[in-house]
Write a protein that holds these residues in place. Structure first.
Motif, PDB file in Angstrom:
ATOM      1  N   ILE A  42     109.541  25.232  10.302  1.00 51.58           N
ATOM      2  CA  ILE A  42     109.654  25.016  11.744  1.00 51.58           C
ATOM      3  C   ILE A  42     108.424  24.391  12.378  1.00 51.58           C
ATOM      4  O   ILE A  42     108.478  23.887  13.496  1.00 51.58           O
ATOM      5  CB  ILE A  42     109.977  26.340  12.470  1.00 51.58           C
ATOM      6  N   ASN A  43     107.289  24.405  11.649  1.00 56.40           N
ATOM      7  CA  ASN A  43     106.044  23.891  12.216  1.00 56.40           C
ATOM      8  C   ASN A  43     105.134  23.403  11.097  1.00 56.40           C
ATOM      9  O   ASN A  43     105.202  23.910   9.973  1.00 56.40           O
ATOM     10  CB  ASN A  43     105.359  24.992  13.035  1.00 56.40           C
ATOM     11  N   ASN A  44     104.267  22.441  11.405  1.00 58.52           N
ATOM     12  CA  ASN A  44     103.337  21.924  10.397  1.00 58.52           C
ATOM     13  C   ASN A  44     102.384  22.994   9.868  1.00 58.52           C
ATOM     14  O   ASN A  44     101.782  22.834   8.797  1.00 58.52           O
ATOM     15  CB  ASN A  44     102.519  20.768  10.983  1.00 58.52           C
ATOM     16  N   LEU A  45     102.226  24.073  10.621  1.00 59.58           N
ATOM     17  CA  LEU A  45     101.305  25.136  10.217  1.00 59.58           C
ATOM     18  C   LEU A  45     101.943  26.143   9.259  1.00 59.58           C
ATOM     19  O   LEU A  45     101.268  27.033   8.747  1.00 59.58           O
ATOM     20  CB  LEU A  45     100.783  25.882  11.457  1.00 59.58           C
ATOM     21  N   ASP A  46     103.237  26.006   9.011  1.00 59.55           N
ATOM     22  CA  ASP A  46     103.952  26.959   8.146  1.00 59.55           C
ATOM     23  C   ASP A  46     103.253  27.223   6.806  1.00 59.55           C
ATOM     24  O   ASP A  46     103.031  28.388   6.450  1.00 59.55           O
ATOM     25  CB  ASP A  46     105.384  26.480   7.872  1.00 59.55           C
TER      26      ASP A  46
END
Length: 198
Positions: A42-46
């Motif tokens: 869901i996010n680049n930080l996953d």
């Protein structure tokens, strides 16, 4: 490994200040042996957040575009992350995945191949199951959720490992692998449903 641990420590301190990280299902994490870690995206930080809470080093398969910077590419390679071409069948990425697992390591993959807002089981790629079965490795489903707004809660849940050993010695087709990959993706999203009592 040393660089990975240093970066992980720094990232852990920083991101635990920025977010309230909540972890569920730690008892499902195997302490040793090869493992394919599969999560929704869901996010680049996953991958960073999952790596922070995961007790073992995770070698992530990541889109080739982030390797354009020589410095970043060097750091990512040193930490075990390797590129994959999402537009076509990438044999080198498959070979790198099998190498990680052959060394009894942990491979991190996002089965949907890109960030998504809503679940769609049809997005599952056959290569995920192919790698798991060829390497004779169990799969650990992971579900991550949160708004990623500063100081908000991010929940990371680990499901029960999936065992494909019944198919290790069988001759499988691309469609078979696709169906197994759908099972993996379904297992990831079922974690959320179980927690919500659905």
């Amino acid at each position: 490994m040393y660089l990975y641990n240093v970066v992980k420590l720094i990232a852990s301190v920083v991101f635990r200040l920025l977010y309230r990280i909540e972890v569920h299902g730690k008892e499902n994490i195997t302490k040793e042996g090869r493992l394919v870690l599969c999560s929704n995206h869901i996010n680049n930080l996953d991958p960073i957040l999952i790596s922070i809470v995961f007790p073992r080093q995770v070698c992530w398969m990541a889109k080739k575009q982030i390797f354009k910077s020589k410095i970043l590419s060097y750091l990512l390679n040193k930490m075990g992350t390797f590129p994959v071409d999402r537009e076509e069948s990438d044999l080198s990425a498959i070979k790198n995945s099998l190498k990680v697992l052959k060394k009894e390591g942990v491979l991190g993959i996002f089965p949907e191949g890109t960030r998504v807002k809503e679940a769609n089981i049809e997005n599952a790629k056959p290569g995920i199951a192919l790698i798991s079965i060829k390497a004779q490795s169990p799969v650990l489903p992971v579900y991550i959720e949160g708004s990623f707004k500063l100081f908000s809660k991010i929940k990371i849940s680990f499901g029960k490992p999936i065992d494909f050993s019944h198919s290790y010695d069988k001759k499988l087709t691309t469609e078979d692998y696709r169906l197994f990959s759908k099972d993996i993706l379904q297992s990831i999203y079922s974690i959320k449903n179980k927690e919500e009592g659905i």
